[in-house]
Design an enzyme around this catalytic site. Structure first.
Site: not given
Length: 254
Positions: A12, A14, A98, A100, A170, A176, A216
């Site tokens: 991904n 992003k 996701h 985010e 996730e 991240g 990660s």
């Protein structure tokens, strides 16, 4: 690594990579991963690079994914992308829900379910993301959060559609941040999701659904994570932006 479900490892990207940078990255990946047949390899560039990347990987073992999609068909939806647009570029997978987008665009489970139905309606395959925050995990709510997200985000899918759906677990606290769920934490969460699929669908469906880990993932921890019985791949963020690290994750997973 001999697993009953074929590993699927997706990158991904992003909101990263110009078209030129995207092409440079996939050229390196095509070279480094040309002989890999044991893993379904997917790259998910930004929309602006989909066409160029699609042409570049046409005859390779790399498949194309998009990072999001509208639940609507083409029409008056400013700034949105429809399934028909993605299919023009031979897109095969679409990331949905996701963390985010859940956090910054406030996407609820019900919307993600509509998007998942639209993805299947276009004969594409959704990668549906679920995962708890650090606060939720520390409060002992991981299973409650996962059950709510899985039930809500996969509502109305048939058994056949569910088999063609990938779930990406996730943990939000590991995205991240450099923190990774321990191998056992990842396996426990994946096993919980699979047991939930047995309840929602049946044992046969649950055994076929691929559940990725995201958060990660690096070359150094890929082998241990992928060796777990219920971990069927990875949704890779930052490490997928550099050809060597993404290729090493895939090679270390085999």
């Amino acid at each position: 690594m001999n697993k009953e479900r074929k590993l699927i490892i997706a990158g991904n990207w992003k909101m990263n990579k110009t078209v030129a940078e995207a092409l440079a990255l996939v050229e390196d990946l095509k070279r480094d991963l040309a002989n890999v047949k044991e893993v379904d390899i997917v790259v998910c560039p930004p929309y602006t690079a989909l066409e160029s990347v699609s042409k570049s990987i046409l005859d390779s073992n790399i498949k194309l994914g998009a990072q999001n999609m509208s639940e609507n068909g083409m029409g008056a939806y400013t700034g949105e992308i429809a399934a028909g647009m993605l299919k023009e570029f031979s897109t095969r997978y679409v990331i949905l829900g996701h963390s985010e987008r859940r956090q910054f665009q406030k996407e609820p489970d019900a919307l993600i379910a509509k998007k998942a139905a639209a993805v299947h309606g276009a004969s594409l395959k959704p990668i549906v993301c679920v995962g708890e925050t650090l606060t939720e995990r520390e409060a002992g709510q991981m299973e409650k959060v996962l059950e709510t997200q899985v039930r809500g985000s996969l509502a109305d899918l048939s058994k056949d559609q569910m088999v063609e759906t990938i779930i990406a677990y996730e943990p939000v606290w590991a995205i991240g941040t450099g923190k990774t769920a321990t191998t056992q934490q990842a396996q426990d969460a994946h096993a919980f999701i699979r047991a939930l699929l047995v309840k929602l669908f049946d044992d046969a469906v649950a055994k076929k659904v691929r559940i990725q880990y995201g958060g990660s993932v690096k070359p150094a921890n890929a082998r241990e994570l992928m060796s777990q019985p219920d971990v069927d791949g990875a949704l890779v963020g930052g490490a997928s932006l550099e050809a060597r690290s993404f290729a090493d994750i895939i090679k270390n997973s085999i």
